[in-house]
Write a protein that holds these residues in place. Structure first.
Motif, PDB file in Angstrom:
ATOM      1  N   UNK A 126       0.796  -1.310   0.240  1.00 17.91           N
ATOM      2  CA  UNK A 126       0.121   0.082  -0.044  1.00 17.91           C
ATOM      3  C   UNK A 126       0.865   1.145  -0.131  1.00 17.91           C
ATOM      4  N   UNK A 127       2.187   0.939  -0.219  1.00 15.82           N
ATOM      5  CA  UNK A 127       2.954   2.224   0.046  1.00 15.82           C
ATOM      6  C   UNK A 127       2.870   3.276  -1.195  1.00 15.82           C
ATOM      7  N   UNK A 128       2.560   3.050  -2.329  1.00 17.87           N
ATOM      8  CA  UNK A 128       2.660   3.900  -3.328  1.00 17.87           C
ATOM      9  C   UNK A 128       1.015   4.786  -3.349  1.00 17.87           C
ATOM     10  N   UNK A 129      -0.022   4.097  -2.638  1.00 15.54           N
ATOM     11  CA  UNK A 129      -1.190   4.982  -2.782  1.00 15.54           C
ATOM     12  C   UNK A 129      -1.339   5.832  -1.373  1.00 15.54           C
ATOM     13  N   UNK A 130      -0.658   5.310  -0.488  1.00 12.93           N
ATOM     14  CA  UNK A 130      -0.651   6.038   1.044  1.00 12.93           C
ATOM     15  C   UNK A 130       0.084   7.149   0.968  1.00 12.93           C
ATOM     16  N   UNK A 301      15.630  10.868   1.880  1.00 13.38           N
ATOM     17  CA  UNK A 301      16.027   9.809   2.742  1.00 13.38           C
ATOM     18  C   UNK A 301      14.712   9.204   3.611  1.00 13.38           C
ATOM     19  N   UNK A 302      13.533   9.611   3.313  1.00  8.12           N
ATOM     20  CA  UNK A 302      12.281   9.047   3.792  1.00  8.12           C
ATOM     21  C   UNK A 302      12.255   7.502   3.554  1.00  8.12           C
ATOM     22  N   UNK A 303      11.780   6.812   4.464  1.00  8.49           N
ATOM     23  CA  UNK A 303      11.975   5.391   4.214  1.00  8.49           C
ATOM     24  C   UNK A 303      11.089   4.891   3.045  1.00  8.49           C
ATOM     25  N   UNK A 304      10.192   5.661   2.343  1.00  5.16           N
ATOM     26  CA  UNK A 304       9.453   5.167   1.322  1.00  5.16           C
ATOM     27  C   UNK A 304      10.261   5.712  -0.042  1.00  5.16           C
ATOM     28  N   UNK A 305      11.277   6.236   0.182  1.00  4.41           N
ATOM     29  CA  UNK A 305      11.923   6.863  -1.264  1.00  4.41           C
ATOM     30  C   UNK A 305      12.643   5.750  -1.711  1.00  4.41           C
ATOM     31  N   UNK A 306      13.066   5.623  -2.933  1.00  5.46           N
ATOM     32  CA  UNK A 306      13.686   4.388  -3.567  1.00  5.46           C
ATOM     33  C   UNK A 306      14.971   4.208  -2.954  1.00  5.46           C
ATOM     34  N   UNK A 310      17.363   4.339   4.929  1.00  8.02           N
ATOM     35  CA  UNK A 310      16.611   3.623   5.908  1.00  8.02           C
ATOM     36  C   UNK A 310      15.894   2.425   5.206  1.00  8.02           C
ATOM     37  N   UNK A 311      16.454   1.138   5.235  1.00  9.78           N
ATOM     38  CA  UNK A 311      16.221   0.125   4.522  1.00  9.78           C
ATOM     39  C   UNK A 311      15.395  -0.979   5.124  1.00  9.78           C
TER      40      UNK A 311
END
Length: 511
Positions: A126-130, A301-306, A310-311
């Motif tokens: 759900x990452x992309x839509x959230x 560096x937000x956790x949802x960036x490619x 922060x992996x």
């Protein structure tokens, strides 16, 4: 301003209304049972608008627009009942939040009992839509605190052929270097774009810098004295050979002293003045671009960036996850999930996952080992600190936007090596070697950067508006010798902590 004066200023701000600044709402948030401060609570006062309480539970917001009787102030924090009141009725200097915990045994959130690994998979799905990664205009406040302290500055086996450059002078030079220094930069700005550095523009509204100029001045005096000693003793057509162990480099005389300008050379003087004028003109642009680059690096560096470092989500197989409890954030039920490395991963921390849409609403993280280390031939580096938090809120469209980001990053570097500086001159008759300085040094310093970003208003924009924006930054930071609560009056920022309020230079210098 002392503590007592600050208290009365805040109290007066709560009760005052002015035409120039609007209503100032300030308070401290405490746990109703423990009476301890509640840090990082969200204070919302309009759609998509809000601020975060600081680490001591303090907050202050400015409501510029006229408010109507139905407008509310809403305070929410993980694990607490939401506090809500009409703005016109809010006159408290302290807000008590009541704990509101629930347990996994007593609440059925869905028709399936998820494992921690299944929850993380749902987060990924759900990452992309959230998360809102589109073009926006963000009103933000950015606080950058740089702290340095000298761990050691030792030397031995000192020898010098220059009489003025003796051991006493070296001791004075080292003693003049501040053992500890702090540099604060605070910036209020509008940031336009997405979360990538290639598509961002900034408009600086106001900025300040706070540090102790006197520490720098003391060192500059000795620097000038050192330059004079070398200038008087090193011949104009000499060059220096700097050697440390097996390594060496050559420094020409003009590199050492720069191009000296003859005071009778009018053209050279005018060129120098023109360069200084251009430097001052560019200072405004340099500051704005520097702030934009620093903010961009943090957002990337937000956790949802490619490409985030922060992996713990992108490479979740390297981590162990465990569900700890369920709690509330406002009316939302949230899973509290701890994570730690499974093998050689870098971080541990806590995720707060919405039980309805599986969005991570908050993450706290810290490294469990040094991220980078280097040690070779007496030179070492240890990047040992990387921790922070991110807090998000859901907008009217159901998308999550960043509200608050905190990051603390630090490292230690130094060297333990011999050092030799030799003056050579081929023009002078006799031996080429003129002067020589040698010693063995052992030095190390620690540098820590702490960043805070609070985004208290986010509005979507389209490509045409973004492309039409022109950066016209004319603001440079105002120097403050100590904390001044009046400087940010009329603007909503994240409240400074006690350390910032207590900061003061040795002697106030204005510019």
């Amino acid at each position: 301003m002392n503590t007592k004066t600050t208290f009365f200023f805040l109290l007066a701000s709560i009760l005052n209304f002015t035409n120039q600044y609007g209503q100032t709402v300030s308070a401290r948030i405490l746990d109703s049972i423990s009476k301890e401060p509640v840090p990082f609570a969200t204070i919302q006062f309009a759609e998509n608008s809000g601020v975060i309480s600081n680490s001591e539970g303090m907050f202050s917001v400015i409501l510029n627009a006229p408010k109507v009787a139905t407008d509310s102030l809403i305070i929410s924090c993980m694990g607490y009942k939401t506090y809500k009141t009409l703005l016109k009725q809010f006159k408290d200097s302290v807000v008590h939040l009541s704990p509101q915990n629930i347990t996994l045994k007593n609440v059925v959130v869905t028709n399936k009992n998820y494992s921690a690994e299944e929850l993380i998979d749902l987060v990924k799905d759900n990452m992309d839509k959230n998360y809102n990664t589109s073009l926006t205009q963000k009103r933000l406040f950015f606080r950058d605190h740089y702290h340095q302290y000298i761990n050691r500055t030792n030397y031995s086996d000192f020898e010098s052929t220059i009489e003025a450059f003796d051991k006493k002078f070296v001791d004075n030079l080292l003693n003049s270097v501040p053992k500890s220094s702090d540099y604060y930069t605070e910036t209020l700005a509008d940031l336009y774009g997405d979360f990538t550095k290639d598509k961002q523009k900034i408009s600086v509204i106001k900025a300040s810098k706070m540090y102790d100029k006197n520490k720098e001045l003391d060192f500059e005096i000795l620097e000038k004295k050192l330059e004079k000693i070398l200038h008087d003793n090193v011949k104009p057509d000499s060059y220096l050979k700097v050697k440390s162990g097996i390594f060496g480099t050559k420094i020409d005389n003009d590199e050492l002293f720069g191009n000296q300008i003859d005071s009778t050379d009018v053209d050279a003087l005018n060129k120098k003045l023109e360069e200084e004028k251009k430097r001052k003109e560019n200072e405004k642009l340099y500051f704005a671009n520097g702030r934009k680059r620093r903010i961009s690096n943090l957002l990337e560096d937000l956790f949802f960036m490619d490409d985030s470092n922060l992996n713990f989500i992108s490479k979740s197989r390297k981590y162990d996850f465990a569900i700890q409890e369920l709690t509330y954030l406002g009316n939302d039920v949230v899973y509290v999930v701890n994570f730690k490395p499974d093998g050689g991963a870098d971080y541990k921390g806590t995720l707060y996952i919405n039980a309805d849409d599986f969005a991570i609403m908050r993450v706290d993280y810290e490294n469990v080992k040094s991220l980078k280390t280097f040690k070779l031939l007496g030179v070492f580096m240890n990047e040992y600190l990387d921790k922070g938090k991110m807090i998000f809120y859901k907008d009217a469209k159901g998308k999550y936007n960043l509200r608050y980001l905190e990051k603390e990053h630090g490292g230690m570097a130094g060297a333990k090596r011999p050092l030799k500086i030799i003056e050579f001159n081929k023009v002078v008759k006799g031996k080429n070697r003129q002067n020589e300085l040698s010693l063995k040094f052992d030095a190390a310093a620690t540098n820590i950067n702490k960043y805070e970003i609070v985004i208290y208003d986010t509005q979507d924009i389209d490509n045409s508006k973004f492309d039409g924006l022109k950066e016209d930054n004319t603001i440079i930071p105002t120097y403050l010798a100590n904390y001044d609560p009046e400087f940010w009056k009329g603007h909503t920022i994240i409240e400074p902590n006690k350390a910032i309020k207590a900061f003061t230079a040795t002697e106030e210098i204005t510019e």
